[in-house]
Design a protein around this motif. Structure first.
Motif, short mmCIF file in Angstrom:
data_model
loop_
_atom_site.label_atom_id
_atom_site.label_comp_id
_atom_site.label_asym_id
_atom_site.label_seq_id
_atom_site.Cartn_x
_atom_site.Cartn_y
_atom_site.Cartn_z
N SER A 84 0.86 -1.19 0.00
CA SER A 84 0.00 0.00 0.00
C SER A 84 0.89 1.24 0.00
N VAL A 85 0.33 2.37 -0.34
CA VAL A 85 1.09 3.63 -0.35
C VAL A 85 1.61 3.91 1.06
N SER A 86 0.75 3.70 2.08
CA SER A 86 1.18 4.02 3.46
C SER A 86 2.33 3.12 3.91
N THR A 87 2.29 1.84 3.53
CA THR A 87 3.40 0.93 3.90
C THR A 87 4.68 1.37 3.21
N PHE A 88 4.57 1.69 1.91
CA PHE A 88 5.74 2.12 1.14
C PHE A 88 6.30 3.43 1.71
N ARG A 89 5.39 4.33 2.09
CA ARG A 89 5.77 5.62 2.69
C ARG A 89 6.58 5.38 3.96
N GLU A 90 6.10 4.45 4.81
CA GLU A 90 6.81 4.13 6.06
C GLU A 90 8.17 3.52 5.77
N GLU A 91 8.22 2.63 4.79
CA GLU A 91 9.50 1.98 4.43
C GLU A 91 10.53 3.01 3.98
N LEU A 92 10.07 4.03 3.25
CA LEU A 92 10.98 5.07 2.75
C LEU A 92 11.22 6.18 3.77
N ASN A 93 10.41 6.17 4.84
CA ASN A 93 10.48 7.20 5.87
C ASN A 93 10.31 8.60 5.25
N THR A 94 9.21 8.74 4.49
CA THR A 94 8.94 9.99 3.81
C THR A 94 7.46 10.32 3.88
N SER A 95 7.03 11.35 3.16
CA SER A 95 5.61 11.72 3.16
C SER A 95 4.90 11.02 2.00
N ARG A 96 3.58 11.07 2.06
CA ARG A 96 2.75 10.43 1.03
C ARG A 96 3.05 10.99 -0.37
N LYS A 97 3.29 12.31 -0.44
CA LYS A 97 3.56 12.98 -1.72
C LYS A 97 4.73 12.32 -2.46
N TYR A 98 5.83 12.09 -1.74
CA TYR A 98 7.03 11.52 -2.36
C TYR A 98 6.83 10.03 -2.68
N ALA A 99 6.18 9.32 -1.76
CA ALA A 99 5.93 7.88 -1.98
C ALA A 99 5.06 7.69 -3.22
N MET A 100 4.04 8.55 -3.38
CA MET A 100 3.14 8.48 -4.54
C MET A 100 3.90 8.77 -5.84
N ALA A 101 4.80 9.74 -5.79
CA ALA A 101 5.57 10.10 -6.99
C ALA A 101 6.43 8.92 -7.44
N ILE A 102 7.09 8.27 -6.48
CA ILE A 102 7.97 7.13 -6.82
C ILE A 102 7.13 5.95 -7.31
N LEU A 103 6.01 5.68 -6.65
CA LEU A 103 5.14 4.57 -7.09
C LEU A 103 4.58 4.84 -8.49
#
Length: 197
Positions: free
Chosen positions: A158-177
């Motif tokens: 999920s976006v939230s799990t990926f965000r936690e793994e990267l230790n970043t905000s949703r904005k950056y996690a969404m961009a990478i995904l």
């Protein structure tokens, strides 16, 4: 006629040569902008492009058109700025600053930052993602490794799990995904991503 055909092809090359001369730090010319400059019938355009690409005189890469011989070369001063930008993007990894913040940190104009960021993209050192977010190539490789590690325990993320793994905000996690979706590394299914690694 062959003479007209060759003359038209030379026009294609001349337009790009002028563009590279005026914009040496840009990878190539936007395809739509190039078509407007050329202004020939679509069938002629396609024929000339096909011929020039097969002769390796012109390259068509990611919505950009360029002379095959064109290479971005940074002058010493620009290379220093580029190295500083690379350092900032590597240091901030998955929570990178925008152009304005980079400009303030380095004490140089935003126009210079934009120019060098464009050159660094052309040199494949950094990536620009939706929302004008920039990442260093190494950070994206690191994100891919983190994703591969997550794949060992689950096929989905999920976006939230990926965000936690990267230790970043949703904005950056969404961009990478979003970037990984384009590459086929991930596939969006509802609220989760299927990991294709």
């Amino acid at each position: 006629h062959t003479i007209n055909f060759n003359r038209t092809k030379d026009q294609f090359v001349d337009v790009l040569a002028t563009f590279h001369q005026n914009e040496p730090l840009r990878s190539g010319m936007n395809k739509a902008e190039f078509k407007n400059k050329i202004n020939v019938a679509p069938a002629i355009y396609d024929l000339c492009m096909k011929d020039l690409i097969s002769q390796n005189r012109i390259a068509d890469v990611n919505q950009l058109v360029k002379l095959s011989s064109h290479k971005i070369t940074l002058a010493d001063d620009d290379r220093k700025i580029a190295d500083s930008i690379n350092y900032i993007l590597l240091k901030t990894q998955f929570s990178t600053p925008n152009e304005t913040e980079i400009s303030k940190e380095l004490g140089i104009s935003q126009a210079d930052v934009s120019r060098i960021l464009g050159a660094l993209q052309g040199l494949d050192e950094i990536l620009r993602m939706e929302g004008n977010i920039y990442f260093h190539q190494k950070s994206i490789e690191d994100a891919k490794s983190i994703l591969a590690k997550c794949r060992q325990t689950s096929e989905e993320i999920s976006v939230s799990t990926f965000r936690e793994e990267l230790n970043t905000s949703r904005k950056y996690a969404m961009a990478i995904l979003g970037y990984f979706d384009e590459l086929g590394v991930t596939e969006r299914i509802g609220e989760v991503r299927l990991i294709n690694l």
